[in-house]
Design a protein around this motif. Structure first.
Motif, PDB file in Angstrom:
ATOM      1  N   PHE A  47       0.830  -1.201   0.000  1.00 47.11           N
ATOM      2  CA  PHE A  47       0.000   0.000   0.000  1.00 47.11           C
ATOM      3  C   PHE A  47       0.867   1.254   0.000  1.00 47.11           C
ATOM      4  O   PHE A  47       0.647   2.177  -0.772  1.00 47.11           O
ATOM      5  N   ARG A  48       1.859   1.274   0.874  1.00 50.57           N
ATOM      6  CA  ARG A  48       2.750   2.438   0.963  1.00 50.57           C
ATOM      7  C   ARG A  48       3.539   2.631  -0.324  1.00 50.57           C
ATOM      8  O   ARG A  48       3.790   3.751  -0.749  1.00 50.57           O
ATOM      9  N   ASN A  50       2.572   1.983  -3.305  1.00 52.88           N
ATOM     10  CA  ASN A  50       1.698   2.438  -4.387  1.00 52.88           C
ATOM     11  C   ASN A  50       1.118   3.822  -4.156  1.00 52.88           C
ATOM     12  O   ASN A  50       0.374   4.315  -4.996  1.00 52.88           O
ATOM     13  N   GLN A  51       1.437   4.456  -3.041  1.00 49.87           N
ATOM     14  CA  GLN A  51       0.943   5.797  -2.756  1.00 49.87           C
ATOM     15  C   GLN A  51       1.764   6.821  -3.527  1.00 49.87           C
ATOM     16  O   GLN A  51       2.977   6.700  -3.631  1.00 49.87           O
ATOM     17  N   ASP A  53       3.787  10.259  -4.267  1.00 48.45           N
ATOM     18  CA  ASP A  53       4.632  11.077  -3.393  1.00 48.45           C
ATOM     19  C   ASP A  53       3.860  12.301  -2.947  1.00 48.45           C
ATOM     20  O   ASP A  53       3.169  12.942  -3.725  1.00 48.45           O
ATOM     21  N   SER A  54       4.009  12.657  -1.690  1.00 48.82           N
ATOM     22  CA  SER A  54       3.298  13.819  -1.153  1.00 48.82           C
ATOM     23  C   SER A  54       4.232  14.999  -0.943  1.00 48.82           C
ATOM     24  O   SER A  54       3.900  15.929  -0.244  1.00 48.82           O
ATOM     25  N   SER A  60       5.460  14.728  -9.699  1.00 47.11           N
ATOM     26  CA  SER A  60       4.095  14.328  -9.399  1.00 47.11           C
ATOM     27  C   SER A  60       3.089  15.285 -10.033  1.00 47.11           C
ATOM     28  O   SER A  60       2.006  14.874 -10.415  1.00 47.11           O
TER      29      SER A  60
END
Length: 69
Positions: A47-48, A50-51, A53-54, A60
């Motif tokens: 899950f992490r 496939n997140q 980038d913030s 992005s």
């Protein structure tokens, strides 16, 4: 007196069998819990990974621009 002693010995034998069965059940459940925890860790890592980038970097933002621009 002897009959009572035999009855108590029978009860102890039955309790020993029950205790062994309960120990096997608890051991099996612990193995299942360990396996589930391991699977949960793997799912969390996937899950992490496939997140998006913030960090707000330009890479992005370019991914978010519609193709018609």
């Amino acid at each position: 007196m002897e009959a009572r002693l035999i009855e108590l010995e029978s009860k102890v034998a039955l309790q020993d069998d029950l205790l062994d069965a309960l120990n096997l059940t608890v051991a099996r459940q612990q193995q299942q819990i360990d396996l589930l925890q391991q699977q949960l860790r793997v799912l969390y890592q996937q899950f992490r990974a496939n997140q998006p980038d913030s960090d707000g970097g330009s890479g992005s933002l370019r991914d978010e621009i519609p193709p018609h621009y």
